[in-house]
Design an enzyme around this catalytic site. Structure first.
Site, PDB file in Angstrom:
ATOM      1  N   ARG A  50      81.160  75.566  10.099  1.00 17.38           N
ATOM      2  CA  ARG A  50      80.007  76.569  10.190  1.00 17.38           C
ATOM      3  C   ARG A  50      79.209  75.402   9.994  1.00 17.38           C
ATOM      4  O   ARG A  50      78.584  75.318   8.587  1.00 17.38           O
ATOM      5  CB  ARG A  50      80.287  77.795   9.664  1.00 17.38           C
ATOM      6  CG  ARG A  50      81.165  78.551   9.974  1.00 17.38           C
ATOM      7  CD  ARG A  50      81.094  79.752   8.917  1.00 17.38           C
ATOM      8  NE  ARG A  50      82.585  81.011   9.116  1.00 17.38           N
ATOM      9  CZ  ARG A  50      82.432  82.118   8.539  1.00 17.38           C
ATOM     10  NH1 ARG A  50      81.325  82.145   7.508  1.00 17.38           N
ATOM     11  NH2 ARG A  50      83.620  82.579   8.998  1.00 17.38           N
ATOM     12  N   ASP A  52      75.572  74.139   9.907  1.00 22.12           N
ATOM     13  CA  ASP A  52      73.822  74.963   9.590  1.00 22.12           C
ATOM     14  C   ASP A  52      72.894  75.043  10.393  1.00 22.12           C
ATOM     15  O   ASP A  52      72.996  74.182  11.190  1.00 22.12           O
ATOM     16  CB  ASP A  52      72.830  74.018   8.369  1.00 22.12           C
ATOM     17  CG  ASP A  52      74.089  74.174   6.674  1.00 22.12           C
ATOM     18  OD1 ASP A  52      75.236  75.666   7.195  1.00 22.12           O
ATOM     19  OD2 ASP A  52      74.114  73.643   5.661  1.00 22.12           O
ATOM     20  N   ARG A 202      74.274  66.069   3.618  1.00 22.58           N
ATOM     21  CA  ARG A 202      73.101  66.465   3.315  1.00 22.58           C
ATOM     22  C   ARG A 202      73.112  65.726   2.250  1.00 22.58           C
ATOM     23  O   ARG A 202      72.187  64.953   2.041  1.00 22.58           O
ATOM     24  CB  ARG A 202      72.573  67.037   4.169  1.00 22.58           C
ATOM     25  CG  ARG A 202      72.593  67.741   5.360  1.00 22.58           C
ATOM     26  CD  ARG A 202      71.927  69.014   5.819  1.00 22.58           C
ATOM     27  NE  ARG A 202      70.870  69.104   5.887  1.00 22.58           N
ATOM     28  CZ  ARG A 202      70.113  70.488   5.486  1.00 22.58           C
ATOM     29  NH1 ARG A 202      70.621  71.367   5.631  1.00 22.58           N
ATOM     30  NH2 ARG A 202      69.234  70.260   5.221  1.00 22.58           N
TER      31      ARG A 202
END
Length: 257
Positions: A50, A52, A202
């Site tokens: 999934r 972002d 990230r």
């Protein structure tokens, strides 16, 4: 019912992420709407990961179940027709058995991150890279990245809203390379693991950028990891440089994988 695996590319900018949402556009919602044009009913597809809001994909994998026995090429062509003009494309489609599950059958995920270093604003790469204006010490970044490879408690690099049951993950690869351009340099991150925590990649990139700029050391990254404290993490970098590059399966559904 007939099950199909879909290999999907998308540009993440217009979407709130992969997962279907009631009030915001999503990649899952776009594909399910296209499927409903082919077989009018509610469709629920599952994906390997999934992503972002703002994150892109080069090799997302999802599966769908269809009433009709579609020829895979025709199914992908029909989906791509109904997905237009959204920046989503089904680049491969194959029949799979009911035992195949895009998420639960996966053995690993591969992410790619692009970081552009130059002072002039990005033009052709705009929206596809994270840009910083200063040079980076890639060797120092790699030394720090090596401290993160292996099995660790990654609480420091985990979003506070992460829903994973455990912060313990095994990071297989975190490789950093430099690509010289005509104007500027791109720093590429190749990150591989069986699964990832929310914002983990990230968080890695944002922290390692601090190392490359001289604001943090490899020992500092080691200390941050061992702190198991989100406050020890460097800044979480923007999403536009991140790509879900590929998914590994025990029996690869796509011939070129």
């Amino acid at each position: 019912m007939h099950r199909y695996a879909l290999q999907i590319e998308y540009h993440g900018a217009p979407f709130s992420g992969w997962q279907r949402q009631t009030q915001h556009p999503s990649v899952q919602g776009a594909i399910e709407s296209a499927l409903a044009k082919l077989e009018p009913r509610t469709h629920n597809i599952a994906a390997a990961g999934r992503t972002d809001a703002g994150v892109h994909a080069l090799g997302q994998v999802a599966h769908c179940d269809m009433d009709r026995d579609w020829e895979p090429f025709r199914l992908s062509e029909a989906l791509n027709y109904h997905l237009k003009p959204q920046p989503v494309a089904v680049v491969n489609c194959v029949r799979v058995t009911d035992a195949f599950h895009a998420r639960f059958s996966a053995l690993g995920r591969r992410y790619h991150f692009r970081l552009l270093t130059r002072r002039a604003p990005a033009t052709h790469q705009a929206g596809l890279v994270w840009q910083v204006k200063h040079d980076l010490d890639v060797d120092a970044m790699q030394e720090a990245a090596n401290r993160l490879v292996g099995k660790h408690d990654f609480t420091t690099f985990r979003s506070t809203i992460c829903q994973a049951q455990s912060p313990v993950k095994t990071l297989d690869t975190l490789r950093i390379s430099r690509v010289e351009l005509q104007h500027g340099t791109e720093v590429h991150f190749d990150v591989r693991a069986r699964s990832f925590l929310h914002n983990q990649v990230r968080s890695f990139v944002g922290t390692l950028e601090r190392v490359g700029s001289g604001s943090m050391s490899a020992d500092g990254v080691q200390a941050a990891l061992e702190a198991r404290n989100r406050a020890a993490c460097g800044p979480v970098c923007p999403p536009q440089g991140l790509y879900l590059a590929g998914v590994t399966y025990p029996d690869p559904p796509f011939a070129h994988d």
